[in-house]
Design a protein around this motif. Structure first.
Motif, PDB file in Angstrom:
ATOM      1  N   MET A   1       0.848  -1.193   0.000  1.00  0.00           N
ATOM      2  CA  MET A   1       0.000   0.000   0.000  1.00  0.00           C
ATOM      3  C   MET A   1       0.887   1.248   0.000  1.00  0.00           C
ATOM      4  SD  MET A   1      -3.167   1.110   0.123  1.00  0.00           S
ATOM      5  CE  MET A   1      -4.228  -0.145   0.794  1.00  0.00           C
ATOM      6  N   TYR A   2       0.516   2.206  -0.817  1.00  0.00           N
ATOM      7  CA  TYR A   2       1.208   3.494  -0.878  1.00  0.00           C
ATOM      8  C   TYR A   2       0.189   4.548  -0.446  1.00  0.00           C
ATOM      9  CZ  TYR A   2       4.357   7.095  -2.742  1.00  0.00           C
ATOM     10  OH  TYR A   2       5.213   8.156  -2.877  1.00  0.00           O
ATOM     11  N   ILE A   3       0.535   5.352   0.556  1.00  0.00           N
ATOM     12  CA  ILE A   3      -0.399   6.360   1.066  1.00  0.00           C
ATOM     13  C   ILE A   3      -0.057   7.730   0.488  1.00  0.00           C
ATOM     14  CG2 ILE A   3      -1.256   7.564   3.121  1.00  0.00           C
ATOM     15  CD1 ILE A   3      -0.733   4.984   4.712  1.00  0.00           C
ATOM     16  N   ALA A  44      -9.171   9.932   9.241  1.00  0.00           N
ATOM     17  CA  ALA A  44      -9.077  10.529   7.908  1.00  0.00           C
ATOM     18  C   ALA A  44     -10.223  10.033   7.038  1.00  0.00           C
ATOM     19  CB  ALA A  44      -7.746  10.149   7.257  1.00  0.00           C
ATOM     20  N   LEU A  45     -10.528  10.795   6.001  1.00  0.00           N
ATOM     21  CA  LEU A  45     -11.378  10.297   4.921  1.00  0.00           C
ATOM     22  C   LEU A  45     -10.430   9.652   3.929  1.00  0.00           C
ATOM     23  CD1 LEU A  45     -13.881  13.245   4.313  1.00  0.00           C
ATOM     24  CD2 LEU A  45     -14.336  11.022   5.369  1.00  0.00           C
ATOM     25  N   THR A  46     -10.711   8.400   3.541  1.00  0.00           N
ATOM     26  CA  THR A  46      -9.789   7.654   2.694  1.00  0.00           C
ATOM     27  C   THR A  46     -10.525   6.996   1.527  1.00  0.00           C
ATOM     28  OG1 THR A  46     -10.027   5.571   3.931  1.00  0.00           O
ATOM     29  CG2 THR A  46      -8.327   7.119   4.696  1.00  0.00           C
ATOM     30  N   GLY A  47      -9.740   6.591   0.555  1.00  0.00           N
ATOM     31  CA  GLY A  47     -10.248   5.826  -0.566  1.00  0.00           C
ATOM     32  C   GLY A  47      -9.095   5.079  -1.208  1.00  0.00           C
ATOM     33  N   THR A  48      -9.353   3.880  -1.699  1.00  0.00           N
ATOM     34  CA  THR A  48      -8.286   3.085  -2.308  1.00  0.00           C
ATOM     35  C   THR A  48      -8.501   2.945  -3.813  1.00  0.00           C
ATOM     36  OG1 THR A  48      -9.460   1.027  -1.802  1.00  0.00           O
ATOM     37  CG2 THR A  48      -7.776   1.733  -0.233  1.00  0.00           C
ATOM     38  N   GLY A  49      -7.394   2.799  -4.506  1.00  0.00           N
ATOM     39  CA  GLY A  49      -7.425   2.618  -5.948  1.00  0.00           C
ATOM     40  C   GLY A  49      -6.066   2.175  -6.440  1.00  0.00           C
ATOM     41  N   ILE A  50      -5.896   2.208  -7.759  1.00  0.00           N
ATOM     42  CA  ILE A  50      -4.626   1.804  -8.373  1.00  0.00           C
ATOM     43  C   ILE A  50      -4.070   2.987  -9.159  1.00  0.00           C
ATOM     44  CG2 ILE A  50      -3.468   0.215  -9.972  1.00  0.00           C
ATOM     45  CD1 ILE A  50      -4.600  -1.272  -7.583  1.00  0.00           C
ATOM     46  N   ILE A  51      -2.823   3.346  -8.891  1.00  0.00           N
ATOM     47  CA  ILE A  51      -2.114   4.384  -9.632  1.00  0.00           C
ATOM     48  C   ILE A  51      -0.740   3.832  -9.980  1.00  0.00           C
ATOM     49  CG2 ILE A  51      -1.089   6.703  -9.529  1.00  0.00           C
ATOM     50  CD1 ILE A  51      -3.318   7.499  -7.586  1.00  0.00           C
ATOM     51  N   ALA A  52      -0.356   3.945 -11.233  1.00  0.00           N
ATOM     52  CA  ALA A  52       0.951   3.459 -11.705  1.00  0.00           C
ATOM     53  C   ALA A  52       1.170   2.000 -11.313  1.00  0.00           C
ATOM     54  CB  ALA A  52       2.079   4.345 -11.170  1.00  0.00           C
ATOM     55  N   ARG A  54       0.198   0.440  -8.728  1.00  0.00           N
ATOM     56  CA  ARG A  54       0.316   0.173  -7.286  1.00  0.00           C
ATOM     57  C   ARG A  54      -0.998   0.493  -6.580  1.00  0.00           C
ATOM     58  NH1 ARG A  54       5.667   2.361  -4.404  1.00  0.00           N
ATOM     59  NH2 ARG A  54       4.826   0.985  -2.813  1.00  0.00           N
ATOM     60  N   LYS A  55      -1.284  -0.281  -5.558  1.00  0.00           N
ATOM     61  CA  LYS A  55      -2.460   0.005  -4.738  1.00  0.00           C
ATOM     62  C   LYS A  55      -2.139   1.226  -3.878  1.00  0.00           C
ATOM     63  CE  LYS A  55      -5.983  -2.104  -1.903  1.00  0.00           C
ATOM     64  NZ  LYS A  55      -6.454  -3.276  -1.176  1.00  0.00           N
ATOM     65  N   VAL A  56      -3.029   2.210  -3.926  1.00  0.00           N
ATOM     66  CA  VAL A  56      -2.811   3.437  -3.160  1.00  0.00           C
ATOM     67  C   VAL A  56      -4.008   3.715  -2.254  1.00  0.00           C
ATOM     68  CG1 VAL A  56      -1.346   4.498  -4.930  1.00  0.00           C
ATOM     69  CG2 VAL A  56      -3.800   4.977  -4.906  1.00  0.00           C
ATOM     70  N   PHE A  78      -1.303   1.160  10.791  1.00  0.00           N
ATOM     71  CA  PHE A  78      -2.301   0.171  10.365  1.00  0.00           C
ATOM     72  C   PHE A  78      -1.823  -0.586   9.131  1.00  0.00           C
ATOM     73  CE2 PHE A  78      -5.968  -1.230   7.910  1.00  0.00           C
ATOM     74  CZ  PHE A  78      -6.686  -1.946   8.870  1.00  0.00           C
ATOM     75  N   TYR A  79      -1.291   0.138   8.150  1.00  0.00           N
ATOM     76  CA  TYR A  79      -0.869  -0.502   6.897  1.00  0.00           C
ATOM     77  C   TYR A  79       0.588  -0.973   6.934  1.00  0.00           C
ATOM     78  CZ  TYR A  79      -5.272   0.860   4.853  1.00  0.00           C
ATOM     79  OH  TYR A  79      -6.607   0.992   4.589  1.00  0.00           O
ATOM     80  N   LYS A  80       1.280  -0.690   8.049  1.00  0.00           N
ATOM     81  CA  LYS A  80       2.667  -1.123   8.230  1.00  0.00           C
ATOM     82  C   LYS A  80       3.531  -0.725   7.026  1.00  0.00           C
ATOM     83  CE  LYS A  80       1.433  -5.053  11.197  1.00  0.00           C
ATOM     84  NZ  LYS A  80       0.190  -4.457  11.596  1.00  0.00           N
ATOM     85  N   ILE A  81       3.442   0.553   6.655  1.00  0.00           N
ATOM     86  CA  ILE A  81       4.213   1.004   5.501  1.00  0.00           C
ATOM     87  C   ILE A  81       5.549   1.600   5.934  1.00  0.00           C
ATOM     88  CG2 ILE A  81       2.106   1.471   4.181  1.00  0.00           C
ATOM     89  CD1 ILE A  81       3.044   4.515   4.542  1.00  0.00           C
TER      90      ILE A  81
END
Length: 193
Positions: A1-3, A44-52, A54-56, A78-81
């Motif tokens: 995951m990339y934030i 936070a307000l969040t949303g997930t998708g794919i960019i380049a 990668r899951k973001v 939470f995402y251990k990034i």
């Protein structure tokens, strides 16, 4: 995951202010990639998708600017990034011309309270960021009043271009092209004749 986190202040009264350009860039990215940023997670307000490829996770902290670090700490834990390579923070900068970008891999808060909070909560100043210029505070203005103020009509047009450039820069950073993004976007915009 990339934030990808854009900084700003929640509630309608702050929409369109200089301090909310991070939120505005997130909105531009969300529109481009058809990502809904409405899920509440990590303050936070969040949303997930794919960019380049990668899951973001797009994030708009809802803690108010000065406490942005609380939200990003919750999300990064939470995402251990790895914050040095999987976190991008987008925010306003009064030392840059309106709509100009500056990309950095690390750095001090430079007087920005949102970044100060993030550095404090993450325990490091090493994380990529895109600063979006909102113009220098006029002499005699209170800084808080200036950053919480709205853009002029001319500046709004420049900011729209800046948001699009910031979106493209973010795409490059997600793809791992940090140096290329810095070379391309850290140039001062040419003045029109």
């Amino acid at each position: 995951m990339y934030i990808i986190a854009g900084l700003g202040n929640p509630t309608k009264q702050y929409e369109g202010t200089r301090h909310n350009v991070g939120f505005d860039v997130i909105d531009r990215i969300a529109d481009e990639y058809n990502i809904s940023v409405e899920t509440r997670k990590g303050k936070a307000l969040t949303g997930t998708g794919i960019i380049a490829g990668r899951k973001v996770l797009l994030a708009k902290p809802q803690t108010y600017m000065n406490l942005s670090g609380e939200s990003l700490r919750a999300l990064t834990d939470f995402y251990k990034i790895d914050v040095e390579t999987e976190l991008l923070v987008i925010y306003d900068d009064i030392s840059l011309d309106v709509g100009q970008l500056r990309i950095r891999k690390k750095g001090s808060a430079g007087g920005h309270n949102g970044i100060k909070s993030i550095i404090s909560h993450l325990g490091t100043n090493v994380f990529p960021r895109i600063k979006v210029g909102v113009g220098e505070k006029p002499s005699g203005y209170d800084l808080a009043d200036y950053v919480l103020g709205h853009f002029s009509k001319d500046d709004r047009a420049k900011m729209q271009e800046g948001y699009t450039r910031a979106m493209h820069a973010a795409e490059m950073l997600v793809a791992g092209d940090v140096e290329q993004a810095m070379n391309e976007y850290n140039k001062k915009a040419k003045q029109e004749a």
